[in-house]
Design a protein around this motif. Structure first.
Motif, short mmCIF file in Angstrom:
data_model
loop_
_atom_site.label_atom_id
_atom_site.label_comp_id
_atom_site.label_asym_id
_atom_site.label_seq_id
_atom_site.Cartn_x
_atom_site.Cartn_y
_atom_site.Cartn_z
N ALA A 8 0.85 -1.19 0.00
CA ALA A 8 0.00 0.00 0.00
C ALA A 8 0.89 1.25 0.00
CB ALA A 8 -0.93 -0.02 1.20
N VAL A 267 -10.91 1.84 -7.55
CA VAL A 267 -9.93 2.16 -6.52
C VAL A 267 -10.56 3.05 -5.44
CG1 VAL A 267 -7.72 3.30 -6.06
CG2 VAL A 267 -8.00 1.90 -8.11
N ARG A 268 -11.41 4.00 -5.88
CA ARG A 268 -12.02 4.94 -4.95
C ARG A 268 -12.90 4.20 -3.94
NH1 ARG A 268 -14.17 8.53 -8.57
NH2 ARG A 268 -12.20 9.61 -8.90
N ARG A 271 -10.66 2.69 -1.45
CA ARG A 271 -10.07 3.74 -0.62
C ARG A 271 -11.07 4.27 0.40
NH1 ARG A 271 -9.80 9.50 -3.05
NH2 ARG A 271 -11.98 9.28 -2.49
N ASP A 272 -12.32 4.48 -0.03
CA ASP A 272 -13.32 5.04 0.87
C ASP A 272 -13.60 4.07 2.02
OD1 ASP A 272 -13.40 7.36 -0.49
OD2 ASP A 272 -15.20 6.90 -1.65
N GLY A 296 -6.49 6.72 -5.09
CA GLY A 296 -5.87 5.69 -4.26
C GLY A 296 -5.19 6.20 -3.00
N ASN A 297 -5.36 7.49 -2.69
CA ASN A 297 -4.60 8.08 -1.56
C ASN A 297 -5.38 8.13 -0.26
OD1 ASN A 297 -4.01 10.58 0.21
ND2 ASN A 297 -2.09 10.26 -0.88
N VAL A 298 -4.76 7.59 0.79
CA VAL A 298 -5.27 7.73 2.15
C VAL A 298 -4.14 8.34 2.98
CG1 VAL A 298 -6.11 6.52 4.20
CG2 VAL A 298 -6.71 5.67 1.92
N THR A 355 -1.22 4.15 -0.03
CA THR A 355 -1.58 4.47 -1.41
C THR A 355 -1.81 3.17 -2.17
OG1 THR A 355 0.80 4.86 -1.72
CG2 THR A 355 -0.62 6.79 -1.65
N ILE A 356 -3.07 2.98 -2.50
CA ILE A 356 -3.46 1.73 -3.16
C ILE A 356 -3.66 1.96 -4.65
CG2 ILE A 356 -4.50 0.74 -1.08
CD1 ILE A 356 -7.25 1.57 -2.24
N ASN A 357 -3.74 0.89 -5.40
CA ASN A 357 -4.04 1.03 -6.84
C ASN A 357 -4.92 -0.11 -7.30
OD1 ASN A 357 -2.43 -1.21 -7.32
ND2 ASN A 357 -0.75 -0.06 -8.22
N ILE A 365 -7.86 -4.58 1.79
CA ILE A 365 -8.43 -3.51 2.63
C ILE A 365 -8.91 -4.10 3.95
CG2 ILE A 365 -10.18 -1.68 2.76
CD1 ILE A 365 -8.00 -1.38 0.48
#
Ligand SMILES: *Cc1c(COP(=O)(O)O)cnc(C)c1O
Length: 401
Positions: A8, A267-268, A271-272, A296-298, A355-357, A365
């Motif tokens: 990640a 991806v969103r 991420r959410d 992909g950003n947390v 940061t996931i993709n 997750i």
């Protein structure tokens, strides 16, 4: 749940795609010619480089002869900024506008230019991690030669209003450079529609190898040469081309910009779920705007614990993550990006970036959300800082119950 490995940290680097690797491999072995040679072995390599140049150009709406291959994002940033500074200096313009939360490849280049007598305006960012075109316009002066503002931030993933910023720059006759290393492949880029004059991109953030990147230079900008020597890269950056990596970059960027919307949707969602899950832990906050951010950003701050210990413990559970950027790890300073958001040192220290993709799965997750809360609980139970926070702010710490 069984232990697994979850990568990640895709904002730090990505895995080279099988397709990019396969395309590159022959250029290490049977197709080893020098692109400058006139016999077929060389010519075939020159053709491959040209094809990759067209692929990179297509990915950002540029022309092939506006693409210059470099060793990566840092080199592209250095070349663009130092080059534009030289152009400005010739006209007596020695003022540059940037932001407080750029990548160090930009910030440290600006610091260097300060030592040469340039004046740099570091625009503040909002507490959501956004800078506005209006701020840029208000900062532009008679002697401004360059505005350099990133398209998307590497730590908090916030996306900047680049098209509007570019418009303001052009209205005032100022060159506009953007570090789009994190943005390419994650948001649609069109250098013309977005009024971009120079753009940096890097291969290893988009499934190409490390050590390859490109700088887009709009036709007509007489950017000074970076490396003197041979005639490679239209005489501006000498040195025999890194053919295998260039070929891989062409393939990888073509894939990266394909179906961005569909990819982001998937991806969103992941991420959410990750953000919502982490924010259930008490005394956590999301850093950066929730909507205007890369899919992909947390980036979260977890009070009372220290980022480094969190990363080491996550690693023991098989989760590769980061705190701040890869470049600031190893230093004890809190991230300049989180400080620019206005976070106090204490909170900036306890930050976690995941940061996931598109390669991550729902199981990844779920796994992170399973291992993280007990780790936070354990680290907090050992943290004198957390104890103090609970006492002084009267937080009922159920994690210690
Ligand atoms: C990774 C990164 C860079 C540096 O790119 P390299 O190819 O590693 O030199 C520059 N800017 C941003 C925003 C990045 O994320």
């Amino acid at each position: 749940m069984k232990k697994r490995f979850v990568y990640a940290d895709n904002a730090a680097t990505t895995k080279v795609s099988q397709k990019a690797l396969n395309a590159a491999l022959p250029y290490f072995t049977e197709l080893y010619g020098n692109p400058s040679s006139i016999y077929s072995l060389g010519m075939n390599c020159a053709k491959a480089v040209l094809k990759a140049r067209e692929q990179v150009a297509d990915a950002i709406g540029a022309k092939a002869n506006e693409i210059y291959f470099t060793s990566g994002g840092s080199e592209s940033d250095n070349w663009a900024i130092r080059g534009c500074a030289k152009l400005g200096e010739k006209k007596g313009k020695k003022h540059i506008i940037t932001t407080a939360f750029e990548h160090h490849a930009v910030l440290h280049t600006c610091r260097y230019l300060e030592s040469l007598g340039f004046e740099i305006t570091y625009l503040p960012i909002s507490n959501k991690g956004i800078v506005t075109a209006r701020q840029v316009e208000e900062a532009i002066r008679e002697d401004t030669c360059l505005v350099t503002i990133m398209t998307a931030n590497n730590e908090i993933g916030t996306i900047q209003p680049v098209a509007e910023i570019g418009e303001v720059c052009h209205k005032h006759g100022v060159l506009f450079h953007t570090d789009a290393v994190q943005a390419v492949g994650n948001i649609e880029i069109d250098v013309n529609k977005m009024n971009i004059d120079l753009l940096s991109l890097s291969g290893h953030k988009i499934h190409a190898p490390k050590g390859i990147g490109a700088l887009y230079i709009r036709t007509g900008i007489a950017l000074p040469n970076l490396i003197y020597g041979g005639a490679q890269e239209r005489n501006r950056r000498a040195g025999t081309e890194n053919v295998p990596s260039i070929v891989a970059l062409g393939v990888a960027i073509t894939d990266a910009v394909k179906d961005i919307t569909a990819k982001n949707e998937k991806v969103r969602k992941l991420r959410d779920k990750l953000i919502d899950g982490i924010l259930k832990i008490p005394e956590t906050r999301l850093n950066g705007d929730r909507e205007q951010r890369l899919a992909g950003n947390v980036n979260v701050s977890i009070r009372g614990i220290e980022g480094e210990s969190l990363l080491l413990t996550l690693d023991l559970e098989g989760v590769a993550a980061s705190s701040g950027s890869a470049c600031t790890s190893g230093s004890l300073d809190p991230s300049h990006v989180l400080l620019a958001l206005g976070l106090p040192h204490e909170i900036a220290h306890g930050s976690l970036r995941l940061t996931i993709n598109e390669e991550n799965t729902e199981e990844d997750i779920d796994y992170i959300l399973q291992v993280l809360p007990p780790i936070v609980k354990r680290l907090r139970s050992m943290s004198p800082l957390w104890e103090r926070i609970c006492k002084t702010e009267n937080i009922h710490d159920y994690t210690l119950d």
